[in-house]
Design a protein around this motif. Sequence first.
Motif, short mmCIF file in Angstrom:
data_model
loop_
_atom_site.label_atom_id
_atom_site.label_comp_id
_atom_site.label_asym_id
_atom_site.label_seq_id
_atom_site.Cartn_x
_atom_site.Cartn_y
_atom_site.Cartn_z
N SER A 89 -10.36 -7.09 -3.95
CA SER A 89 -10.98 -6.17 -4.90
C SER A 89 -10.65 -4.77 -4.45
CB SER A 89 -12.49 -6.38 -4.96
OG SER A 89 -13.08 -6.15 -3.68
N GLY A 90 -10.75 -3.79 -5.34
CA GLY A 90 -10.39 -2.44 -4.96
C GLY A 90 -11.07 -1.37 -5.78
N TRP A 91 -11.05 -0.15 -5.25
CA TRP A 91 -11.65 0.98 -5.94
C TRP A 91 -11.10 2.26 -5.33
CZ3 TRP A 91 -13.81 -2.17 -2.39
CH2 TRP A 91 -14.40 -1.59 -1.25
N SER A 92 -11.29 3.36 -6.00
CA SER A 92 -10.87 4.66 -5.48
C SER A 92 -12.06 5.60 -5.46
CB SER A 92 -9.73 5.25 -6.30
OG SER A 92 -10.14 5.52 -7.62
N VAL A 93 -11.99 6.55 -4.52
CA VAL A 93 -13.08 7.51 -4.31
C VAL A 93 -12.47 8.89 -4.19
CG1 VAL A 93 -15.00 8.18 -2.81
CG2 VAL A 93 -14.39 5.75 -3.04
N ALA A 94 -12.90 9.82 -5.03
CA ALA A 94 -12.45 11.21 -4.90
C ALA A 94 -13.20 11.89 -3.77
CB ALA A 94 -12.69 11.95 -6.21
N LEU B 160 0.86 -1.19 0.00
CA LEU B 160 0.00 0.00 0.00
C LEU B 160 0.89 1.23 0.00
CD1 LEU B 160 -3.05 0.65 2.31
CD2 LEU B 160 -1.16 2.27 2.27
N MET B 161 0.56 2.18 -0.86
CA MET B 161 1.31 3.44 -0.94
C MET B 161 0.34 4.60 -0.84
SD MET B 161 2.03 6.02 -3.42
CE MET B 161 2.30 5.32 -5.05
N ALA B 162 0.53 5.46 0.18
CA ALA B 162 -0.29 6.65 0.38
C ALA B 162 0.56 7.88 0.10
CB ALA B 162 -0.84 6.69 1.81
N ASN B 163 0.24 8.59 -0.97
CA ASN B 163 1.03 9.74 -1.41
C ASN B 163 0.25 11.03 -1.19
OD1 ASN B 163 3.21 11.10 -2.57
ND2 ASN B 163 2.54 10.74 -4.67
N HIS B 164 0.97 12.13 -1.12
CA HIS B 164 0.33 13.45 -1.07
C HIS B 164 -0.42 13.71 -2.37
CE1 HIS B 164 2.07 15.34 2.63
NE2 HIS B 164 2.94 14.35 2.47
N GLY B 165 -1.55 14.38 -2.26
CA GLY B 165 -2.36 14.66 -3.44
C GLY B 165 -2.16 16.05 -4.00
N GLY B 166 -1.29 16.84 -3.39
CA GLY B 166 -1.03 18.19 -3.88
C GLY B 166 0.36 18.63 -3.50
N PRO B 167 0.77 19.82 -3.89
CA PRO B 167 2.13 20.29 -3.61
C PRO B 167 2.42 20.32 -2.11
CG PRO B 167 1.02 21.74 -5.16
CD PRO B 167 -0.02 20.82 -4.63
N SER B 168 3.66 20.03 -1.75
CA SER B 168 4.06 20.09 -0.34
C SER B 168 5.57 20.28 -0.27
CB SER B 168 3.67 18.80 0.38
OG SER B 168 3.70 18.97 1.79
N LEU C 92 -1.95 -4.67 -9.82
CA LEU C 92 -2.58 -3.49 -9.23
C LEU C 92 -4.01 -3.84 -8.78
CD1 LEU C 92 -2.29 -0.40 -8.72
CD2 LEU C 92 -3.42 -0.07 -10.94
N ILE C 93 -4.31 -3.52 -7.52
CA ILE C 93 -5.66 -3.70 -6.99
C ILE C 93 -6.48 -2.44 -7.19
CG2 ILE C 93 -7.04 -4.12 -4.93
CD1 ILE C 93 -4.72 -5.78 -3.82
N ALA C 94 -5.90 -1.29 -6.87
CA ALA C 94 -6.61 -0.02 -7.02
C ALA C 94 -5.61 1.12 -6.98
CB ALA C 94 -7.64 0.16 -5.90
N ALA C 95 -5.99 2.25 -7.61
CA ALA C 95 -5.12 3.43 -7.61
C ALA C 95 -5.96 4.67 -7.84
CB ALA C 95 -4.05 3.31 -8.69
N ALA C 96 -5.49 5.79 -7.29
CA ALA C 96 -6.07 7.09 -7.63
C ALA C 96 -5.62 7.46 -9.04
CB ALA C 96 -5.62 8.14 -6.63
N SER C 97 -6.48 8.15 -9.76
CA SER C 97 -6.18 8.45 -11.16
C SER C 97 -5.19 9.59 -11.33
CB SER C 97 -7.48 8.78 -11.91
OG SER C 97 -8.13 9.90 -11.31
N GLY C 98 -5.04 10.41 -10.27
CA GLY C 98 -4.12 11.54 -10.38
C GLY C 98 -3.96 12.22 -9.04
N ALA D 250 -1.66 4.04 -4.50
CA ALA D 250 -1.98 2.75 -5.09
C ALA D 250 -1.82 1.62 -4.07
CB ALA D 250 -1.07 2.48 -6.29
N ILE D 251 -2.48 0.50 -4.39
CA ILE D 251 -2.34 -0.74 -3.63
C ILE D 251 -2.15 -1.88 -4.62
CG2 ILE D 251 -3.39 -2.26 -1.91
CD1 ILE D 251 -5.15 0.09 -1.03
N TRP D 252 -1.09 -2.65 -4.40
CA TRP D 252 -0.78 -3.80 -5.26
C TRP D 252 -0.98 -5.09 -4.49
CZ3 TRP D 252 2.27 0.59 -5.06
CH2 TRP D 252 2.41 1.33 -6.25
#
Length: 249
Positions: free
Chosen positions: A243-248, A195-203, A221-227, A213-215
Amino acid sequence: MTTLTLASAQTCSIAGDLAANIERHLAFMVAAAEHDVQLLVFPELSLTGYEPFLAMELAIAPNDAVLTPLREMARELNMTAVVGMPIRLPSSTGVLIGALVLAADGSLAVYSKQHLHSGEELAFMPGQGGEALVWGDDRIALAVCADFSHASHPRDAAALGATVYAAGVLISDGGYAADSALLQGYAGEHSMVVLMANHGGPSGGWVCAGRSAIWGADGALIAAASGVGDALVIARREAGNWSGWSVAL
């Protein structure tokens, strides 16, 4: 195998604004609870933003009362949250990059980043890591950013029985291809969910890539944010299948 639901919290931190970031973390926790998330992992230094030269004034003891709202929410939702914060420990004279485990049972555990990026030594000391989380038959090993760039770190976690490797990170646009390939490779090599949790904006002056993402343990790949932007990336194991999914957000 028991049902297990994990999530990456891809957040956009406000530089140095602990109060505002705590409120956003609480909102993420409530949103994650709607998907029955049991373990929610935030990015590196999520509560302050990646701001090394503010760390000295922002650093806290892990049990500081400022985290009480997060700890109470974790208990209320029966969820464990791993949040990023500069910390001071009685055994250390400097500031560490911490991943604080705010457990559903009210307990607190500390993971401190072991491997620093070049330049981070100006603001931080290397940490000592921390124990894996025991979750039924699973062992969840934690990492903070540069830890995973040392192949020995995930290898040692796997050797100690880790079934999940969960990393809170700051990965820039320029570094994403190489870093995500490393993490995906570790999943397949060590048969661990990663599991990888990244920042979603500048920092901290970095243009962060988002795309948390989560592999699976086979490297798929199980699931990932699109951007970029605020998002939850969720993976659920039921009857041994993921199973996996992403939610904005």
